[in-house]
Enzyme design. Structure first.
Site, PDB file in Angstrom:
ATOM      1  N   PHE A 469       0.827  -1.211   0.000  1.00  0.00           N
ATOM      2  CA  PHE A 469       0.000   0.000   0.000  1.00  0.00           C
ATOM      3  C   PHE A 469       0.860   1.259   0.000  1.00  0.00           C
ATOM      4  O   PHE A 469       0.561   2.229   0.685  1.00  0.00           O
ATOM      5  CB  PHE A 469      -0.970   0.000   1.195  1.00  0.00           C
ATOM      6  CG  PHE A 469      -1.574  -1.344   1.491  1.00  0.00           C
ATOM      7  CD1 PHE A 469      -2.300  -2.024   0.524  1.00  0.00           C
ATOM      8  CD2 PHE A 469      -1.412  -1.933   2.731  1.00  0.00           C
ATOM      9  CE1 PHE A 469      -2.863  -3.264   0.800  1.00  0.00           C
ATOM     10  CE2 PHE A 469      -1.961  -3.182   3.006  1.00  0.00           C
ATOM     11  CZ  PHE A 469      -2.691  -3.845   2.040  1.00  0.00           C
ATOM     12  N   HIS A 470       1.940   1.245  -0.804  1.00  0.00           N
ATOM     13  CA  HIS A 470       2.846   2.391  -0.900  1.00  0.00           C
ATOM     14  C   HIS A 470       2.990   2.869  -2.343  1.00  0.00           C
ATOM     15  O   HIS A 470       4.106   2.995  -2.857  1.00  0.00           O
ATOM     16  CB  HIS A 470       4.237   2.028  -0.365  1.00  0.00           C
ATOM     17  CG  HIS A 470       4.256   1.566   1.050  1.00  0.00           C
ATOM     18  ND1 HIS A 470       5.251   0.737   1.541  1.00  0.00           N
ATOM     19  CD2 HIS A 470       3.424   1.810   2.094  1.00  0.00           C
ATOM     20  CE1 HIS A 470       5.017   0.503   2.819  1.00  0.00           C
ATOM     21  NE2 HIS A 470       3.916   1.137   3.174  1.00  0.00           N
ATOM     22  N   PRO A 471       1.903   3.166  -3.058  1.00  0.00           N
ATOM     23  CA  PRO A 471       2.035   3.614  -4.446  1.00  0.00           C
ATOM     24  C   PRO A 471       2.740   4.965  -4.528  1.00  0.00           C
ATOM     25  O   PRO A 471       2.551   5.832  -3.675  1.00  0.00           O
ATOM     26  CB  PRO A 471       0.591   3.695  -4.947  1.00  0.00           C
ATOM     27  CG  PRO A 471      -0.224   3.900  -3.702  1.00  0.00           C
ATOM     28  CD  PRO A 471       0.490   3.138  -2.626  1.00  0.00           C
TER      29      PRO A 471
END
Length: 532
Positions: A469-471
């Site tokens: 969840f680190h775009p």
């Protein structure tokens, strides 16, 4: 039409910082817009509430990727914050700057001022490490950084076991460590989540020159003669427009900032024309260069005293609730991970390219969105490559601003990513097999010891791997034709428009992205003030 000096689009990790710092000057008027509502309630404030927010329909965009060919055509769930505070209102609160090598690389790519020495003052400006501070940490910033409320003995054994295989222990992560293992710090104060809204905006809501509009879904940025003049929003079913006399700052995040640019006619002309959007600024890099950290997850059954699963089951969970309400501590006051090791996949790697995070607990995500602590004694860990080579893309599905964009993350498309991930899985198993952690483990549940060869591990990743969840990276900073913003975060070919969020990262940072996003907000505010 109401007019403001500055309009900041997106009240997330970076946008709240930009709006707050600009409004420090009482002579300028600042408008902060966000599509989400105010984030309120017990589970928003409580760190353990992140499980309740994982698929929360009110506070989460609840995105899914397109089918990923390299992951057996699975569509991965991508939570993103839809509230004042953005993803910092729903995330795991782990505070990691990244490695100095990340930022020195940014600078080497043609972005002066973004090397380690250039960004360090902005990290220090936002931080308040208190008694944990080392010389390179901040001590008077708005964001309180703390150690875990509970340091479980199993996490201590994880740190000792990592030391047994040559990973040195650190007290706090600075970002300059060649390798290191230790307890993870988090932006939690007295047991309460410290979102960017909570720390940067809420204390200043009385300012007459700062206006916050929630439920404001930006339809497009208004342009005139290649200059940003304002924004058009949809709010309560009505169209509204606001004028920006100085600048518009886009801080919608790595998924929404490129979407808003494209809806405004800024992007690759061929893609815009497919959706009936007039190309006002042909900028082919918009939406390209998308990156994210890919994760392989481990679970193991352990001896009863080695996990805190049972503390959150049955009558004991009520005891934990009382403990939290009375003291602000206990297991409900913990971030998503308790400890981590930053390591190299090979000795010749310049700086750590793997993070191994550890939790003395396990949980299950249900299709309904419910997240439950498991009813057995278990521990879990995650391996991810911190500097992926694979690149994806954010694309439009239509010209309707209410339609979610399409996300093609392209995980593991580059063979180098596969190689590093396999090395990381083997590194984690080496830690699990080392004393004193090994004596606590009864059985590896997933992937399980039957997954032993490189081919087995790759198959497991393609079948069960997830994202961290680190775009980042979809509005890349750089001087070349395919970059979207320059080193002062100004959109190429447009006056009066900047992007300030994780989308501008040329390469994603080595670790959780909330802290670097706030740093970007701090630096962006200074750049804007200087140019004014």
């Amino acid at each position: 039409m109401q007019n403001f000096d500055y309009i900041v689009v997106g009240a997330g990790s970076a946008g709240c910082v930009v709006a707050s710092r600009l409004s420090d000057d009482p002579s300028v008027r600042v408008l902060l817009l966000d599509a989400g509502p105010p984030a309120t309630g017990f589970w928003v404030r409580t760190p353990a509430g992140m499980a309740k927010l994982f698929k929360h329909q009110r506070y989460n965009w609840g995105y899914f990727t397109e089918p990923v060919p390299t992951l057996n055509d699975r569509r991965l769930y991508w939570p993103r914050g839809k509230a004042l505070g953005g993803s910092s209102a729903i995330n795991g609160m782990v505070y990691v700057r990244g490695n100095r090598g990340d930022f020195d690389h940014w600078e080497s790519e043609g972005n002066p001022g973004w090397g380690w020495e250039g960004v360090l003052p902005y990290f220090k400006r936002l931080e308040n490490y208190g008694t944990l501070a080392q010389p390179e940490h901040g001590t008077s910033g708005p964001v309180t950084i703390t150690d875990p409320a509970v340091k479980h003995p199993t996490a201590s054994d994880f740190i000792r076991a990592a030391g047994r295989i040559g990973i040195p222990e650190v007290k706090t992560f600075v970002g300059t460590e060649p390798e290191g293992v230790g307890f993870l710090q988090a932006n939690i104060r007295n047991g309460v989540r410290q979102s960017s809204y909570e720390t940067y905006i809420k204390p200043h809501l009385s300012r007459s020159n700062l206006v916050v509009e929630s439920g404001a879904h930006v339809r497009r940025i208004l342009l005139k003669d290649r200059r940003a003049t304002g924004v058009e929003i949809i709010q309560n079913g009505q169209l509204r427009s606001f004028e920006a006399t100085r600048e518009v700052v886009l801080s919608g995040g790595a998924l929404n900032s490129p979407q808003i640019l494209m809806l405004s006619g800024i992007g690759a002309g061929a893609q815009l024309s497919r959706h009936g959007i007039e190309t006002l600024v042909d900028l082919p890099g918009v939406g390209k260069n998308l990156q994210d950290h890919f994760v392989a997850r481990f679970q193991a059954r352990v001896t009863p005293e080695s996990s805190y699963n049972r503390e959150l089951h049955g009558w004991r969970r009520y005891r934990e609730g009382i403990r939290y309400l009375a003291t602000g501590g206990g297991y409900l006051a913990l971030a998503s991970s308790m400890a981590a090791a930053f390591v190299k996949s090979r000795p010749d790697v310049e700086f750590p390219d793997l993070e191994i995070s550890f939790r003395p607990m396990t949980f299950t995500h249900h299709p309904s969105g419910r997240v439950d602590i498991d009813d057995f004694d278990g521990i879990s860990a995650s391996v991810y490559q911190t500097r992926p080579e694979s690149r994806g893309e954010v694309m439009l599905k239509s010209n309707d601003p209410m339609d979610a964009p399409a996300f093609a993350p392209n995980y593991l498309a580059d063979p180098r990513d596969v190689e590093v991930m396999v090395a990381g899985m083997r590194k984690l198993r080496a830690i699990l097999a080392a004393e004193p952690l090994s004596r606590r483990i009864i059985e590896e549940l997933s992937p399980g010891m039957a997954v032993s060869t490189d081919e087995d591990m790759v198959d497991y990743m393609r079948r069960d791997g997830h994202c961290a969840f680190h775009p980042a990276g979809s509005c890349r900073m750089g001087p070349d034709r395919d970059a979207v913003v320059d080193a002062r975060l100004r959109v190429h070919g447009v006056e009066g428009l900047r992007v300030a969020d994780a989308s501008i990262m040329p390469t994603v940072t080595s670790g959780n992205t909330n802290s670097p996003s706030m740093m970007i907000g701090e630096k962006a505010a200074d750049l804007i003030k200087a140019d004014a």
